[in-house]
Design a protein around this motif. Structure first.
Motif, short mmCIF file in Angstrom:
data_model
loop_
_atom_site.label_atom_id
_atom_site.label_comp_id
_atom_site.label_asym_id
_atom_site.label_seq_id
_atom_site.Cartn_x
_atom_site.Cartn_y
_atom_site.Cartn_z
N SER A 153 0.84 -1.19 0.00
CA SER A 153 0.00 0.00 0.00
C SER A 153 0.88 1.24 0.00
CB SER A 153 -0.94 0.00 1.21
OG SER A 153 -0.25 -0.30 2.41
N ALA A 154 0.30 2.34 -0.47
CA ALA A 154 1.06 3.59 -0.55
C ALA A 154 0.10 4.75 -0.51
CB ALA A 154 1.88 3.63 -1.83
N VAL A 155 0.64 5.90 -0.05
CA VAL A 155 -0.11 7.15 -0.04
C VAL A 155 0.68 8.17 -0.86
CG1 VAL A 155 -1.11 9.00 1.34
CG2 VAL A 155 -1.09 6.66 2.22
N PHE A 156 0.03 8.75 -1.86
CA PHE A 156 0.62 9.80 -2.69
C PHE A 156 -0.14 11.08 -2.36
CE2 PHE A 156 0.64 5.70 -4.79
CZ PHE A 156 1.97 5.55 -5.18
N SER A 157 0.57 12.07 -1.82
CA SER A 157 -0.11 13.28 -1.35
C SER A 157 0.48 14.52 -2.02
CB SER A 157 -0.01 13.38 0.17
OG SER A 157 1.34 13.53 0.58
N LYS A 158 0.15 15.70 -1.48
CA LYS A 158 0.55 16.95 -2.12
C LYS A 158 2.04 17.22 -2.05
CE LYS A 158 -0.37 19.68 2.05
NZ LYS A 158 -1.15 20.80 2.62
N ASP A 159 2.77 16.51 -1.13
CA ASP A 159 4.20 16.81 -1.02
C ASP A 159 5.04 15.59 -0.64
OD1 ASP A 159 3.45 16.44 1.58
OD2 ASP A 159 4.01 18.44 2.28
N SER A 160 4.47 14.36 -0.67
CA SER A 160 5.24 13.20 -0.25
C SER A 160 4.64 11.92 -0.81
CB SER A 160 5.30 13.11 1.28
OG SER A 160 4.01 12.88 1.81
N VAL A 161 5.45 10.86 -0.74
CA VAL A 161 5.00 9.52 -1.09
C VAL A 161 5.44 8.59 0.04
CG1 VAL A 161 7.08 9.22 -2.53
CG2 VAL A 161 5.17 7.62 -2.74
N ARG A 162 4.52 7.72 0.51
CA ARG A 162 4.80 6.81 1.62
C ARG A 162 4.45 5.39 1.21
NH1 ARG A 162 1.06 8.88 6.03
NH2 ARG A 162 0.07 10.00 4.32
N LEU A 163 5.32 4.43 1.54
CA LEU A 163 5.14 3.04 1.17
C LEU A 163 4.98 2.17 2.41
CD1 LEU A 163 5.23 0.77 -1.05
CD2 LEU A 163 7.70 0.66 -0.60
N PHE A 164 4.06 1.22 2.35
CA PHE A 164 3.81 0.26 3.42
C PHE A 164 3.79 -1.15 2.82
CE2 PHE A 164 2.01 4.28 4.49
CZ PHE A 164 2.08 4.42 5.86
N VAL A 165 4.35 -2.11 3.53
CA VAL A 165 4.31 -3.51 3.11
C VAL A 165 3.79 -4.34 4.28
CG1 VAL A 165 5.64 -5.50 2.31
CG2 VAL A 165 6.19 -3.22 1.45
N ASN A 166 2.76 -5.11 4.02
CA ASN A 166 2.09 -5.91 5.07
C ASN A 166 1.68 -5.05 6.26
OD1 ASN A 166 2.34 -8.25 3.55
ND2 ASN A 166 4.30 -8.80 4.48
N GLY A 167 1.24 -3.83 5.96
CA GLY A 167 0.77 -2.91 6.99
C GLY A 167 1.85 -2.18 7.75
N VAL A 168 3.12 -2.44 7.44
CA VAL A 168 4.25 -1.84 8.16
C VAL A 168 4.87 -0.74 7.30
CG1 VAL A 168 6.51 -2.24 9.21
CG2 VAL A 168 4.71 -4.00 9.37
N HIS A 169 5.06 0.45 7.90
CA HIS A 169 5.64 1.57 7.16
C HIS A 169 7.08 1.26 6.76
CE1 HIS A 169 7.65 5.65 7.09
NE2 HIS A 169 6.75 5.74 6.12
N GLN A 170 7.41 1.50 5.50
CA GLN A 170 8.75 1.23 4.98
C GLN A 170 9.56 2.51 4.81
OE1 GLN A 170 9.71 -2.19 4.31
NE2 GLN A 170 7.83 -2.37 5.52
N GLN A 171 9.03 3.48 4.07
CA GLN A 171 9.77 4.72 3.85
C GLN A 171 8.80 5.82 3.44
OE1 GLN A 171 12.62 4.79 0.57
NE2 GLN A 171 13.94 6.20 1.68
N SER A 172 9.12 7.05 3.88
CA SER A 172 8.42 8.25 3.43
C SER A 172 9.43 9.13 2.73
CB SER A 172 7.79 9.00 4.61
OG SER A 172 6.77 8.24 5.22
N THR A 173 9.07 9.67 1.58
CA THR A 173 9.96 10.52 0.81
C THR A 173 9.28 11.84 0.52
OG1 THR A 173 11.01 8.61 -0.23
CG2 THR A 173 11.29 10.73 -1.32
N TYR A 174 9.94 12.92 0.87
CA TYR A 174 9.40 14.25 0.59
C TYR A 174 9.59 14.56 -0.88
CZ TYR A 174 8.88 19.33 0.69
OH TYR A 174 8.48 20.62 0.44
N THR A 175 8.54 15.05 -1.52
CA THR A 175 8.61 15.38 -2.95
C THR A 175 8.68 16.89 -3.17
OG1 THR A 175 6.20 15.44 -3.19
CG2 THR A 175 7.30 13.32 -3.55
#
Length: 469
Positions: free
Chosen positions: A247-269
């Motif tokens: 799963s992932a969230v793409f927002s107005k200034d960042s992208v966040r990745l999750f695998v099996n419900g666990v947060h992996q990395q957030s990157t500021y865009t």
């Protein structure tokens, strides 16, 4: 070429159809404005049976007919001493036999009930009709227990194309899917891609796998340059042949990745999603073989619910859900030539078209058995001693299991394993672990394996246990 026996009653509707009481045949006949004759109602045997399917109704000397303003046909059923009504508008279905537990309302055209048997892609013809004519469509009905089916991409020419829609271009996008990656032939591949309008760096948003075999979420600004491309990566490589909830969230200034419900990395865009009017693709790059199931797209930040969503199906009315594909279509590894569409369960109707699949029995490029959401629940250890303990677990909420695979480690990350306890096959719900060191902390987890499916479900939760002194 038609024949009657003692026709007496006659009525005419607004469309010019003539209805006849075919008295001695115990039937109501219809003559269209072009002269075509058909049997509207009546089995032909004397009786007094009402039935939603007109040809199973029974009359006895129906000798008077009249049509009212809304098109209902009234029959003077003389020797039954009754006035009967024949509906001239409604629905019919063929074949009549539905999966156990389902009913079809021939007046409203609505299915009701809860199915109690499994049916895979049974085809039905449904006709809606009124005095002016009729229209028919074919409907496939599948009833299966979760996780049902998945769709397997062969990595060569398979893709699904979903036309662009406003609902797929929201300022915030959350993606969820279950995926099983088989092979990656080049440096990266994408399972899901919503394109922008640039010839290069065209990921409005995407989920894929990189050259290090890690899940990757990508977001572009829409400038078409490398400076407008940002990534969020999985912390460790994935295992081929195993199902993951990504799963992932793409927002107005960042992208966040999750695998099996666990947060992996957030990157500021520093920039919002670079939306375009290009299609949404599943399997865009044609260089990665994988299977996918339970794809959900939201127009909100869904990250607070990823762990819960992982283990559950969702209602199509879930808040913020703009597209939902459960992939429960077709016959697993069977003949699926007609199963060439992927249907969105929400009211947005973002339906997709299958391109390049070989929907033949046994072909890998086809609808297949899914093992998503088949997750055992590890329980606390019991019978703890200085040299071992008994591991315990519960069967998964969804799916059928052929055997369980047990891992035991001194490392909570499971980078190494206790000898003899890596993917150890077990048939029941507990197992005695022996030969361990005293006063030592251990960890265990369980995964499930199917009888027919060549792959494994997600690992269970991890349980820690310490042996006695």
């Amino acid at each position: 070429m038609a024949s009657f026996n003692n026709p007496r009653g006659i009525a005419v509707d607004k469309a010019g159809n003539v209805f006849v009481g075919d008295v001695a045949n115990q039937k109501i006949r219809k003559i269209s404005s072009s002269g075509a004759v058909s049997t509207l109602s009546g089995s032909g045997a004397p009786g007094s049976q009402d039935h939603t399917y007109g040809l199973l109704a029974g009359f006895y000397f129906p000798n008077g007919l009249a049509v009212d303003e809304v098109g209902d046909l009234f029959v003077a059923d003389a020797l039954n001493n009754k006035i009967r009504i024949v509906e001239l508008k409604g629905y019919s279905i063929s074949p009549e036999l539905l999966p156990a537990g389902l009913q079809f309302d021939r007046i409203k055209g609505v299915f009701t009930g809860t199915p109690t048997e499994s049916i895979i892609n049974s085809m039905y013809n449904i006709t809606a009709y009124n005095v002016y004519g009729s229209s028919s469509t074919n409907l496939g009905i599948s009833v299966s227990s979760q996780p049902g089916n998945a769709l397997s991409f062969d990595g060569f020419d398979d893709k699904i194309i979903i036309p662009d829609a406003t609902s797929l271009r929201s300022p915030v996008v959350s993606l969820e899917l279950w995926v099983n990656v088989h092979t990656l032939t080049t440096r990266f591949g994408r399972m899901i891609l919503k394109r922008n309008d640039m010839p290069g760096y065209d990921d409005s948003y995407s989920l894929g796998v990189d050259s290090l075999f890690r899940f990757t979420a990508t977001m572009c600004s829409g400038t078409g340059t490398v400076e407008g491309q940002r990534f969020a990566y999985q912390k460790e490589p994935l295992d081929s042949g195993r199902w993951y909830f990504v799963s992932a969230v793409f927002s107005k200034d960042s992208v966040r990745l999750f695998v099996n419900g666990v947060h992996q990395q957030s990157t500021y865009t520093g920039y919002p999603i670079g939306h375009g009017k290009s299609a949404l693709y599943f399997g865009f790059d044609e260089r990665m073989a994988f299977s996918m199931d339970e794809v959900r797209i939201f127009n909100t930040d869904r990250s607070a619910f990823f762990s819960e969503d992982m283990c559950n199906t969702l209602s199509p009315e879930t808040e913020g859900l703009t597209a939902y594909y459960n992939f429960n279509i077709g016959r697993s590894s069977g003949e699926n030539k007609n199963a060439t569409n992927l249907f969105d369960l929400t009211d947005h109707r973002n339906n997709g078209t299958l391109i390049g699949f070989q929907l033949e029995p046994g072909d890998l490029s086809n609808w297949t058995e899914s093992y998503a959401m088949v997750i055992p629940v590890a329980k606390d250890a019991s019978s703890i001693s200085d040299q071992g303990f008994v591991v315990n677990w519960e069967k998964p909420r969804f799916g059928e299991v052929n055997q369980y695979l047990l891992d035991v480690s001194n490392d909570p990350g499971f980078h190494s394993f206790v000898k003899g306890y890596h993917q150890l096959p077990i048939q029941n719900y507990s197992h005695l672990i022996k030969g361990l060191a005293p006063n030592t902390l251990y960890y265990y987890r369980i995964s499930a394996e199917g009888a027919l499916f060549n792959g494994r479900g997600k690992h269970s939760n991890i349980v820690s246990v310490k042996t006695n002194h």
